[in-house]
Design a protein around this motif. Structure first.
Motif: not given
Lengths: 116, 114
Positions: B2-9, B24-25, B84-92
């Protein structure tokens, strides 16, 4: 601007049949389109990248003969799931990228495929 | 891997307060980072991005911070709103042969309570 549509939004098909999903960029020319698959409570998994007029580039583990991608024009890409099986049931999302803002992808609303 | 991690579900915040979403990446080749917001059964919506040559980018209520040495980025939403309630994804994105391809984190479910 940067609107991407997908059709259909939801499809149910029988095992063994093929399903085509369309992805269109409505207000810009998409030089590249991407196809993703999202499993429940999982991240988006990139399946393939397609450039207009070229063959798609598939990610490792994605069967190119099963997931046929065509990007015939700068506004349309299609994903055909051939000989669908229940394990192909998923949420399929396309995205498109234009010439200028090459890092930013704009996503379609997704297609929910259910194979019975 | 997992190269990109969002540790808080998930994250729960009161309306009007700040929401901080972390990412984190591991791939040092990543040079562009994006945040997307996603509602169920919809495609992700682009929110904000940042290039690796910057450490902060602001757009209205949304600010993204990048700490390259720590390989960490965060999205701040101030003030948070129930919408703002939704799923947030970070992407690299990495350059080179991966040019233009995005690697997504697992997503964080943000819930903003009225």
């Amino acid at each position: 601007g940067a609107v991407v549509s997908q059709h259909p939004s939801r499809v149910i098909c029988k095992s063994g049949t093929s399903v085509k999903i369309e992805c269109r960029s409505l207000d810009f020319q998409a030089t590249t389109m991407f196809w993703y698959r999202q499993f429940p409570k999982k991240s988006l998994m990139l399946m393939a990248t397609s450039n207009e007029g070229s063959k798609a580039t598939y990610e490792q583990g994605v069967e190119k003969d099963k997931f046929l991608i065509n990007h015939a024009s700068l506004t349309l890409s299609t994903l055909t799931v051939t000989s669908a099986h229940p394990e192909d049931s998923s949420f399929y999302i396309c995205s498109a990228r234009g010439r200028d803002r090459v890092y930013e992808q704009y996503f379609g609303p997704g297609t929910r495929l259910t194979v019975t | 891997d997992q190269q990109v991690k969002q540790n808080s579900p998930s994250l729960s915040v009161q309306e009007g307060r700040i929401s901080i979403l972390n990412c984190d990446y591991t791939n040092s080749m990543f040079d562009y980072f994006l945040w997307y917001k996603k509602y169920p059964a919809e495609g992700p919506t682009f929110l904000i991005s940042i290039s690796s040559i910057k450490d902060k980018n602001e757009d209205g209520r949304f600010t993204v911070f990048l700490n390259k040495s720590a390989k960490h980025l965060s999205l701040h939403i101030v003030p948070s709103q129930p919408g703002d309630s939704a799923v947030y994804f970070c992407a690299s994105n990495a350059g080179g042969t991966s040019y233009g391809k995005l690697t997504f984190g697992q997503g964080t479910i943000l819930t903003v309570h009225p």
